[in-house]
Design an enzyme around this catalytic site. Sequence first.
Site, short mmCIF file in Angstrom:
data_model
loop_
_atom_site.label_atom_id
_atom_site.label_comp_id
_atom_site.label_asym_id
_atom_site.label_seq_id
_atom_site.Cartn_x
_atom_site.Cartn_y
_atom_site.Cartn_z
NE ARG A 182 -2.15 5.91 11.65
CZ ARG A 182 -2.36 5.68 10.36
NH1 ARG A 182 -3.48 5.14 9.96
NH2 ARG A 182 -1.45 6.01 9.48
NE ARG B 169 0.53 10.83 8.79
CZ ARG B 169 1.80 11.07 8.55
NH1 ARG B 169 2.18 12.27 8.18
NH2 ARG B 169 2.69 10.12 8.66
NE ARG C 273 -8.20 2.99 1.11
CZ ARG C 273 -8.58 2.29 2.17
NH1 ARG C 273 -9.75 1.70 2.18
NH2 ARG C 273 -7.79 2.14 3.22
NE ARG C 274 -8.31 2.79 6.24
CZ ARG C 274 -7.04 2.68 6.60
NH1 ARG C 274 -6.41 3.67 7.20
NH2 ARG C 274 -6.38 1.56 6.37
CE LYS D 163 -2.40 0.99 3.69
NZ LYS D 163 -3.51 1.03 4.68
CG ASP D 164 2.78 2.32 3.19
OD1 ASP D 164 1.70 2.93 3.09
OD2 ASP D 164 3.14 1.73 4.22
CB CYS E 184 -2.35 9.12 0.14
SG CYS E 184 -0.71 9.77 0.21
N1 LIG Z 1 -0.69 3.81 5.70
C1 LIG Z 1 0.14 3.13 6.65
C2 LIG Z 1 0.03 1.66 6.56
N2 LIG Z 1 0.70 0.98 5.63
C3 LIG Z 1 0.37 -0.34 5.75
C4 LIG Z 1 -0.54 -0.46 6.78
C5 LIG Z 1 -1.16 -1.69 7.25
C6 LIG Z 1 -0.69 -2.96 6.65
C7 LIG Z 1 -1.02 -3.16 5.21
O1 LIG Z 1 -2.00 -2.61 4.66
O2 LIG Z 1 -0.29 -3.94 4.58
C8 LIG Z 1 -0.75 0.81 7.32
C9 LIG Z 1 -1.60 1.16 8.47
C10 LIG Z 1 -3.03 1.46 8.13
O3 LIG Z 1 -3.36 1.86 7.01
O4 LIG Z 1 -3.86 1.32 9.03
#
Ligand SMILES: NCc1[nH]cc(CCC(=O)O)c1CC(=O)O
Length: 314
Positions: A163, A157, A139-140, A91-92, A250
């Site tokens: 969090r 954040r 997104r959320r 995701k990152d 994002c």
């Molecule tokens: N944005 C940060 C991030 N990057 C990956 C995860 C969680 C693990 C994943 O999605 O693999 C998270 C935390 C979240 O969004 O709550």
Amino acid sequence: MSQSQAAAQPPERIVIATRESRLALWQAEHVKARLEALYPGCTVELLGMTTRGDQILDRPLAKVGGKGLFVKELETALLDRRADIAVHSMKDVPMEMTDPFALVTISAREVPLDAFVSNRYASLDDLPPGAVVGTSSLRRESQLHANYPYLAVTSLRGNLDTRLRKLDEGQYDAIILAAAGLTRLGLSERIRGVLPAEVSLPAAGQGALGIEALSDRPEVAAWMAPLNDATTSACVRAERAVARALAGSCEVPLGAFAIEDDGQLWLRGFVARPDGSEFVRAERRGPLDAAEALGQALADELRAAGAAEILATL
Ligand SMILES: NCc1[nH]cc(CCC(=O)O)c1CC(=O)O
């Protein structure tokens, strides 16, 4: 020496570049353990580093340059040969990955969905009007506004522990986090409920781990090949194709989520306004071996259905 002989040579030492958040370290340790099991004679070491994304905690990610902030320092270590691989939450990882870097492996995905976390309420449906829900992702946020217009969505954040601490201090009635992160850190008891994809469609790559290496080091790709999961890899490649085609970062409220269903990829996506006032959704099915084309086709469909206007005015 032929290519196959080179690939058959087991590694003697592998260095993993990793961020130093608890989640990143868990992920790097997880890959380390798998590599040690695969290559008993190999020494696997972690090289921990602090990225810009870890340092800047007071502003929303979208405002400080996006997700690439979490990756750049790790890539510098690859270029300098201080490390052989970097382990990322997919995701990152920025949607464009080009030479001299390559994603060599995507490992099996566990829980891809978002989680509802609260000390007082059992579910989103239980929250009263005006209840404060924390999330740092557009997104959320857009999905919360669309599905629960009477809730107050505010920014949240920091790493996972931060969090959760903010929730426990009472700054929020509930927060939304990726279920995968909580599960990896042994915090799954904090999950009051997993949000179905219909309520909170995940981000491209959510819940999957990716391994990055230099594209001109085929031996590294060969060492990592056994960690690849073909189905997860196809799902994530389809999701990332959607996000890439829609200039996804994002800064855009965008979800893309694929699963294998009946031997095919089932890919869903959406683009929305952050306040949830407009929502464009689409879904498609197609073969696993044409994942990127499926993602591209879904992006085209979303664009034609109104995503283009939303993206142009964000
Ligand atoms: N944005 C940060 C991030 N990057 C990956 C995860 C969680 C693990 C994943 O999605 O693999 C998270 C935390 C979240 O969004 O709550």
